[in-house]
Design a protein around this motif. Structure first.
Motif, PDB file in Angstrom:
ATOM      1  N   ALA A 121       4.326  -9.825   2.743  1.00 41.81           N
ATOM      2  CA  ALA A 121       4.779  -8.472   2.386  1.00 41.81           C
ATOM      3  C   ALA A 121       6.272  -8.271   2.623  1.00 41.81           C
ATOM      4  CB  ALA A 121       3.965  -7.435   3.159  1.00 41.81           C
ATOM      5  N   ASP A 122       6.781  -8.765   3.738  1.00 42.45           N
ATOM      6  CA  ASP A 122       8.213  -8.597   4.045  1.00 42.45           C
ATOM      7  C   ASP A 122       9.077  -9.362   3.046  1.00 42.45           C
ATOM      8  OD1 ASP A 122       7.746  -6.951   6.204  1.00 42.45           O
ATOM      9  OD2 ASP A 122       7.717  -8.591   7.660  1.00 42.45           O
ATOM     10  N   LYS A 123       8.649 -10.570   2.719  1.00 37.15           N
ATOM     11  CA  LYS A 123       9.398 -11.393   1.759  1.00 37.15           C
ATOM     12  C   LYS A 123       9.405 -10.724   0.382  1.00 37.15           C
ATOM     13  CE  LYS A 123       9.691 -16.069  -0.087  1.00 37.15           C
ATOM     14  NZ  LYS A 123       9.006 -17.368  -0.246  1.00 37.15           N
ATOM     15  N   ILE A 124       8.248 -10.201  -0.031  1.00 46.10           N
ATOM     16  CA  ILE A 124       8.156  -9.521  -1.326  1.00 46.10           C
ATOM     17  C   ILE A 124       9.087  -8.317  -1.354  1.00 46.10           C
ATOM     18  CG2 ILE A 124       6.612  -8.162  -2.823  1.00 46.10           C
ATOM     19  CD1 ILE A 124       4.345 -10.096  -1.921  1.00 46.10           C
ATOM     20  N   ARG A 125       9.115  -7.591  -0.250  1.00 46.10           N
ATOM     21  CA  ARG A 125       9.988  -6.411  -0.156  1.00 46.10           C
ATOM     22  C   ARG A 125      11.452  -6.814  -0.339  1.00 46.10           C
ATOM     23  NH1 ARG A 125       9.037  -0.797  -0.021  1.00 46.10           N
ATOM     24  NH2 ARG A 125       7.240  -1.094   1.331  1.00 46.10           N
ATOM     25  N   SER A 126      11.819  -7.998   0.139  1.00 46.15           N
ATOM     26  CA  SER A 126      13.217  -8.447   0.021  1.00 46.15           C
ATOM     27  C   SER A 126      13.546  -8.975  -1.374  1.00 46.15           C
ATOM     28  CB  SER A 126      13.515  -9.528   1.066  1.00 46.15           C
ATOM     29  OG  SER A 126      12.866 -10.746   0.723  1.00 46.15           O
ATOM     30  N   LEU A 127      12.507  -9.384  -2.123  1.00 40.82           N
ATOM     31  CA  LEU A 127      12.735 -10.000  -3.437  1.00 40.82           C
ATOM     32  C   LEU A 127      12.621  -9.017  -4.601  1.00 40.82           C
ATOM     33  CD1 LEU A 127      10.665 -13.282  -2.985  1.00 40.82           C
ATOM     34  CD2 LEU A 127      13.153 -13.120  -3.160  1.00 40.82           C
ATOM     35  N   PRO A 129      13.084  -5.387  -6.317  1.00 38.59           N
ATOM     36  CA  PRO A 129      13.920  -4.186  -6.148  1.00 38.59           C
ATOM     37  C   PRO A 129      13.102  -2.904  -6.010  1.00 38.59           C
ATOM     38  CG  PRO A 129      14.661  -5.515  -8.019  1.00 38.59           C
ATOM     39  CD  PRO A 129      13.350  -6.079  -7.587  1.00 38.59           C
ATOM     40  N   GLY A 130      13.702  -1.909  -5.384  1.00 38.10           N
ATOM     41  CA  GLY A 130      13.025  -0.648  -5.118  1.00 38.10           C
ATOM     42  C   GLY A 130      12.624   0.124  -6.361  1.00 38.10           C
ATOM     43  N   HIS A 131      13.351  -0.076  -7.487  1.00 36.02           N
ATOM     44  CA  HIS A 131      13.000   0.678  -8.699  1.00 36.02           C
ATOM     45  C   HIS A 131      11.874   0.011  -9.499  1.00 36.02           C
ATOM     46  CE1 HIS A 131      15.888  -2.279 -10.255  1.00 36.02           C
ATOM     47  NE2 HIS A 131      15.408  -2.054 -11.465  1.00 36.02           N
ATOM     48  N   PHE A 132      11.470  -1.190  -9.103  1.00 33.11           N
ATOM     49  CA  PHE A 132      10.280  -1.791  -9.706  1.00 33.11           C
ATOM     50  C   PHE A 132       9.053  -1.032  -9.206  1.00 33.11           C
ATOM     51  CE2 PHE A 132      13.025  -4.798 -11.372  1.00 33.11           C
ATOM     52  CZ  PHE A 132      12.380  -5.815 -12.045  1.00 33.11           C
ATOM     53  N   VAL A 133       7.981  -1.078  -9.993  1.00 36.87           N
ATOM     54  CA  VAL A 133       6.806  -0.252  -9.685  1.00 36.87           C
ATOM     55  C   VAL A 133       5.579  -1.120  -9.437  1.00 36.87           C
ATOM     56  CG1 VAL A 133       7.657   1.771 -10.941  1.00 36.87           C
ATOM     57  CG2 VAL A 133       6.271   0.076 -12.161  1.00 36.87           C
ATOM     58  N   TRP A 134       4.622  -0.545  -8.694  1.00 39.96           N
ATOM     59  CA  TRP A 134       3.360  -1.211  -8.379  1.00 39.96           C
ATOM     60  C   TRP A 134       2.193  -0.357  -8.848  1.00 39.96           C
ATOM     61  CZ3 TRP A 134       2.947  -6.042  -6.080  1.00 39.96           C
ATOM     62  CH2 TRP A 134       4.141  -6.574  -5.568  1.00 39.96           C
ATOM     63  N   THR A 139      -5.354   0.224 -16.340  1.00 41.60           N
ATOM     64  CA  THR A 139      -5.820   1.161 -17.371  1.00 41.60           C
ATOM     65  C   THR A 139      -5.197   2.549 -17.224  1.00 41.60           C
ATOM     66  OG1 THR A 139      -7.748   1.940 -16.100  1.00 41.60           O
ATOM     67  CG2 THR A 139      -8.045  -0.044 -17.458  1.00 41.60           C
ATOM     68  N   LYS A 140      -4.382   2.739 -16.200  1.00 39.04           N
ATOM     69  CA  LYS A 140      -3.728   4.031 -15.992  1.00 39.04           C
ATOM     70  C   LYS A 140      -2.217   3.887 -16.142  1.00 39.04           C
ATOM     71  CE  LYS A 140      -7.394   5.715 -12.995  1.00 39.04           C
ATOM     72  NZ  LYS A 140      -7.830   5.975 -11.626  1.00 39.04           N
ATOM     73  N   PRO A 141      -1.561   4.899 -16.726  1.00 36.84           N
ATOM     74  CA  PRO A 141      -0.126   4.781 -16.977  1.00 36.84           C
ATOM     75  C   PRO A 141       0.738   4.938 -15.728  1.00 36.84           C
ATOM     76  CG  PRO A 141      -0.917   6.914 -17.739  1.00 36.84           C
ATOM     77  CD  PRO A 141      -2.122   6.136 -17.299  1.00 36.84           C
ATOM     78  N   ASP A 142       0.174   5.535 -14.660  1.00 36.17           N
ATOM     79  CA  ASP A 142       0.977   5.826 -13.481  1.00 36.17           C
ATOM     80  C   ASP A 142       1.208   4.577 -12.636  1.00 36.17           C
ATOM     81  OD1 ASP A 142       0.681   8.468 -14.323  1.00 36.17           O
ATOM     82  OD2 ASP A 142      -1.152   8.723 -13.153  1.00 36.17           O
ATOM     83  N   ALA A 143       2.342   4.577 -11.937  1.00 38.20           N
ATOM     84  CA  ALA A 143       2.656   3.511 -10.988  1.00 38.20           C
ATOM     85  C   ALA A 143       3.642   4.077  -9.972  1.00 38.20           C
ATOM     86  CB  ALA A 143       3.259   2.310 -11.713  1.00 38.20           C
ATOM     87  N   ALA A 144       3.702   3.442  -8.804  1.00 34.37           N
ATOM     88  CA  ALA A 144       4.579   3.928  -7.724  1.00 34.37           C
ATOM     89  C   ALA A 144       5.761   2.995  -7.565  1.00 34.37           C
ATOM     90  CB  ALA A 144       3.790   4.002  -6.421  1.00 34.37           C
ATOM     91  N   SER A 145       6.973   3.573  -7.486  1.00 36.29           N
ATOM     92  CA  SER A 145       8.147   2.738  -7.255  1.00 36.29           C
ATOM     93  C   SER A 145       8.047   2.102  -5.868  1.00 36.29           C
ATOM     94  CB  SER A 145       9.428   3.565  -7.360  1.00 36.29           C
ATOM     95  OG  SER A 145       9.508   4.494  -6.298  1.00 36.29           O
ATOM     96  N   PHE A 146       8.578   0.895  -5.747  1.00 33.24           N
ATOM     97  CA  PHE A 146       8.494   0.181  -4.476  1.00 33.24           C
ATOM     98  C   PHE A 146       9.210   0.978  -3.375  1.00 33.24           C
ATOM     99  CE2 PHE A 146       8.411  -4.561  -2.972  1.00 33.24           C
ATOM    100  CZ  PHE A 146       7.424  -4.232  -2.053  1.00 33.24           C
ATOM    101  N   SER A 147      10.311   1.618  -3.760  1.00 32.32           N
ATOM    102  CA  SER A 147      11.079   2.383  -2.764  1.00 32.32           C
ATOM    103  C   SER A 147      10.294   3.573  -2.222  1.00 32.32           C
ATOM    104  CB  SER A 147      12.406   2.855  -3.358  1.00 32.32           C
ATOM    105  OG  SER A 147      12.175   3.663  -4.491  1.00 32.32           O
ATOM    106  N   SER A 148       9.295   4.047  -2.985  1.00 30.61           N
ATOM    107  CA  SER A 148       8.508   5.202  -2.536  1.00 30.61           C
ATOM    108  C   SER A 148       7.302   4.786  -1.691  1.00 30.61           C
ATOM    109  CB  SER A 148       8.017   6.012  -3.739  1.00 30.61           C
ATOM    110  OG  SER A 148       6.967   5.324  -4.412  1.00 30.61           O
TER     111      SER A 148
END
Length: 206
Positions: A121-127, A129-134, A139-148
């Motif tokens: 998890a820590d390594k992924i957080r470093s690789l 960017p915060g504006h990428f989403v998860w 099947t749903k259009p919503d996603a959460a930005s990594f920074s949030s």
């Protein structure tokens, strides 16, 4: 054909009522563009990943009543299908274009992937960017930005994909329709290329 990007008319396809009419519009307007992106990015992703990648344009063949709310082209190292494999996607909803790395519920190794994601998890957080989403559901259009997402919330996503049969794990980029309709085809292709390069460590982790 040349690829000139996506237009307002492409996004508005998802406002068309009725299965047949919307499917016809997707087939005529959007599918040729997705096929172009498939042919463009399959060799690029093959070079990037070291695996021979094949593209699969969504056919929505199982639908008999509800028209699709999104459509896409997916890339996996399997000629016959992508759903059981870690894969990349480019596609669109009415509101945005998505560029994903995805492990969806059909993938037999998604539990193992979830464990690796939790452990790293820590390594992924470093690789990534915060504006990428998860997302935990393709099947749903919503996603959460990594920074949030707090680290606890991110860990919860990785645990869910290990423990819930229908849970998924997707990471990528959302580009809103207003931004996309102002882009040239080349600009959008560059955006996708950059996103795939950023997402490569997740693919390599599986």
């Amino acid at each position: 054909m040349t690829f000139n990007g996506f237009t307002k008319d492409d996004f508005n396809v998802f406002k068309i009522d009725g299965l047949d009419d919307r499917m016809t519009a997707i087939a005529e307007q959007i599918r040729p563009k997705l096929a172009y992106l498939g042919e463009h990015f399959a060799p690029a992703l093959s070079a990037l990943t070291g695996d021979e990648m094949f593209y699969h344009v969504a056919k929505h063949a199982r639908r008999s009543v509800n028209p699709p709310d999104d459509t896409w082209v997916a890339f996996a190292n399997n000629k016959r299908g992508y759903k059981k494999h870690p894969h990349f996607q480019i596609g669109l909803w009415e509101t945005h274009v998505f560029i994903w790395f995805a492990m969806i519920y059909e993938a037999p190794n998604k539990v193992e992937f979830g464990k690796k994601a939790e452990k790293n998890a820590d390594k992924i957080r470093s690789l990534i960017p915060g504006h990428f989403v998860w997302s935990g559901d393709h099947t749903k259009p919503d996603a959460a930005s990594f920074s949030s997402l707090s680290q606890d919330e991110f860990i919860a996503l990785t645990e869910r994909v290990q423990n819930v049969k229908k849970a998924e794990l997707l990471c990528g980029l959302h580009l809103d329709r207003d931004s996309v309709t102002k882009m040239t085809g080349d600009e959008l292709i560059q955006e996708v290329e950059s996103a795939f390069e950023t997402l490569l460590p997740l693919y390599k982790m599986n």
